[in-house]
Design a protein around this motif. Sequence first.
Motif, PDB file in Angstrom:
ATOM      1  N   PRO A  14       0.827  -1.213   0.000  1.00 57.56           N
ATOM      2  CA  PRO A  14       0.000   0.000   0.000  1.00 57.56           C
ATOM      3  C   PRO A  14       0.862   1.265   0.000  1.00 57.56           C
ATOM      4  O   PRO A  14       1.884   1.335   0.689  1.00 57.56           O
ATOM      5  CB  PRO A  14      -0.806  -0.096   1.302  1.00 57.56           C
ATOM      6  N   THR A  15       0.452   2.236  -0.782  1.00 56.12           N
ATOM      7  CA  THR A  15       1.206   3.487  -0.908  1.00 56.12           C
ATOM      8  C   THR A  15       1.408   4.160   0.442  1.00 56.12           C
ATOM      9  O   THR A  15       2.472   4.706   0.721  1.00 56.12           O
ATOM     10  CB  THR A  15       0.487   4.447  -1.877  1.00 56.12           C
ATOM     11  N   SER A  16       0.389   4.107   1.295  1.00 51.83           N
ATOM     12  CA  SER A  16       0.496   4.763   2.607  1.00 51.83           C
ATOM     13  C   SER A  16       1.598   4.121   3.452  1.00 51.83           C
ATOM     14  O   SER A  16       2.326   4.819   4.166  1.00 51.83           O
ATOM     15  CB  SER A  16      -0.843   4.700   3.342  1.00 51.83           C
ATOM     16  N   VAL A  17       1.752   2.806   3.352  1.00 54.06           N
ATOM     17  CA  VAL A  17       2.806   2.115   4.103  1.00 54.06           C
ATOM     18  C   VAL A  17       4.171   2.425   3.500  1.00 54.06           C
ATOM     19  O   VAL A  17       5.126   2.734   4.210  1.00 54.06           O
ATOM     20  CB  VAL A  17       2.547   0.595   4.122  1.00 54.06           C
ATOM     21  N   ALA A  18       4.265   2.353   2.185  1.00 54.03           N
ATOM     22  CA  ALA A  18       5.535   2.618   1.509  1.00 54.03           C
ATOM     23  C   ALA A  18       6.005   4.042   1.780  1.00 54.03           C
ATOM     24  O   ALA A  18       7.199   4.275   1.999  1.00 54.03           O
ATOM     25  CB  ALA A  18       5.394   2.378   0.015  1.00 54.03           C
ATOM     26  N   ALA A  19       5.089   4.994   1.772  1.00 51.13           N
ATOM     27  CA  ALA A  19       5.464   6.392   2.017  1.00 51.13           C
ATOM     28  C   ALA A  19       6.062   6.566   3.404  1.00 51.13           C
ATOM     29  O   ALA A  19       6.957   7.390   3.599  1.00 51.13           O
ATOM     30  CB  ALA A  19       4.252   7.299   1.838  1.00 51.13           C
ATOM     31  N   LEU A  20       5.600   5.782   4.350  1.00 50.26           N
ATOM     32  CA  LEU A  20       6.159   5.861   5.706  1.00 50.26           C
ATOM     33  C   LEU A  20       7.541   5.219   5.783  1.00 50.26           C
ATOM     34  O   LEU A  20       8.405   5.670   6.530  1.00 50.26           O
ATOM     35  CB  LEU A  20       5.231   5.154   6.702  1.00 50.26           C
ATOM     36  N   LEU A  21       7.759   4.170   4.990  1.00 43.39           N
ATOM     37  CA  LEU A  21       9.009   3.418   5.079  1.00 43.39           C
ATOM     38  C   LEU A  21      10.121   3.931   4.172  1.00 43.39           C
ATOM     39  O   LEU A  21      11.306   3.715   4.459  1.00 43.39           O
ATOM     40  CB  LEU A  21       8.741   1.945   4.762  1.00 43.39           C
ATOM     41  N   LEU A  22       9.781   4.599   3.083  1.00 42.42           N
ATOM     42  CA  LEU A  22      10.791   5.032   2.114  1.00 42.42           C
ATOM     43  C   LEU A  22      11.928   5.856   2.726  1.00 42.42           C
ATOM     44  O   LEU A  22      13.089   5.623   2.383  1.00 42.42           O
ATOM     45  CB  LEU A  22      10.143   5.789   0.957  1.00 42.42           C
ATOM     46  N   PRO A  23      11.668   6.794   3.616  1.00 48.91           N
ATOM     47  CA  PRO A  23      12.801   7.550   4.185  1.00 48.91           C
ATOM     48  C   PRO A  23      13.795   6.653   4.928  1.00 48.91           C
ATOM     49  O   PRO A  23      14.999   6.880   4.880  1.00 48.91           O
ATOM     50  CB  PRO A  23      12.134   8.540   5.150  1.00 48.91           C
ATOM     51  N   PHE A  24      13.298   5.600   5.583  1.00 50.49           N
ATOM     52  CA  PHE A  24      14.184   4.685   6.299  1.00 50.49           C
ATOM     53  C   PHE A  24      14.963   3.815   5.331  1.00 50.49           C
ATOM     54  O   PHE A  24      16.137   3.527   5.542  1.00 50.49           O
ATOM     55  CB  PHE A  24      13.377   3.827   7.280  1.00 50.49           C
ATOM     56  N   TRP A  25      14.315   3.381   4.257  1.00 47.35           N
ATOM     57  CA  TRP A  25      15.006   2.608   3.222  1.00 47.35           C
ATOM     58  C   TRP A  25      16.105   3.453   2.599  1.00 47.35           C
ATOM     59  O   TRP A  25      17.215   2.981   2.371  1.00 47.35           O
ATOM     60  CB  TRP A  25      14.038   2.143   2.143  1.00 47.35           C
ATOM     61  N   GLU A  26      15.785   4.722   2.329  1.00 48.29           N
ATOM     62  CA  GLU A  26      16.780   5.611   1.731  1.00 48.29           C
ATOM     63  C   GLU A  26      17.982   5.776   2.659  1.00 48.29           C
ATOM     64  O   GLU A  26      19.131   5.719   2.214  1.00 48.29           O
ATOM     65  CB  GLU A  26      16.157   6.973   1.427  1.00 48.29           C
ATOM     66  N   LEU A  27      17.716   5.968   3.933  1.00 52.08           N
ATOM     67  CA  LEU A  27      18.803   6.128   4.904  1.00 52.08           C
ATOM     68  C   LEU A  27      19.695   4.892   4.914  1.00 52.08           C
ATOM     69  O   LEU A  27      20.923   5.006   4.918  1.00 52.08           O
ATOM     70  CB  LEU A  27      18.232   6.384   6.296  1.00 52.08           C
ATOM     71  N   GLY A  28      19.094   3.717   4.892  1.00 54.00           N
ATOM     72  CA  GLY A  28      19.863   2.483   4.864  1.00 54.00           C
ATOM     73  C   GLY A  28      20.722   2.373   3.623  1.00 54.00           C
ATOM     74  O   GLY A  28      21.880   1.953   3.690  1.00 54.00           O
ATOM     75  N   LEU A  29      20.176   2.747   2.476  1.00 53.36           N
ATOM     76  CA  LEU A  29      20.943   2.709   1.229  1.00 53.36           C
ATOM     77  C   LEU A  29      22.105   3.695   1.267  1.00 53.36           C
ATOM     78  O   LEU A  29      23.209   3.378   0.814  1.00 53.36           O
ATOM     79  CB  LEU A  29      20.034   3.011   0.044  1.00 53.36           C
ATOM     80  N   LEU A  30      21.877   4.880   1.809  1.00 52.98           N
ATOM     81  CA  LEU A  30      22.946   5.870   1.899  1.00 52.98           C
ATOM     82  C   LEU A  30      24.055   5.401   2.840  1.00 52.98           C
ATOM     83  O   LEU A  30      25.241   5.581   2.556  1.00 52.98           O
ATOM     84  CB  LEU A  30      22.391   7.220   2.372  1.00 52.98           C
TER      85      LEU A  30
END
Length: 43
Positions: A14-30
């Motif tokens: 769900p987009t609402s769940v992904a929108a909440l998690l994307l910043p954390f995924w990005e931080l992990g990738l960085l």
Amino acid sequence: MPACLAMTEAQGIPTSVAALLLPFWELGLLQAAARNRETEGKS
């Protein structure tokens, strides 16, 4: 961000769940990229 949301929605996340998690995924990738650069520099 819109492309990532579209990809996660296509996977059934769900987009609402992904929108909440994307910043954390990005931080992990960085952080992983930074570790990679450190490791490559020590060779």
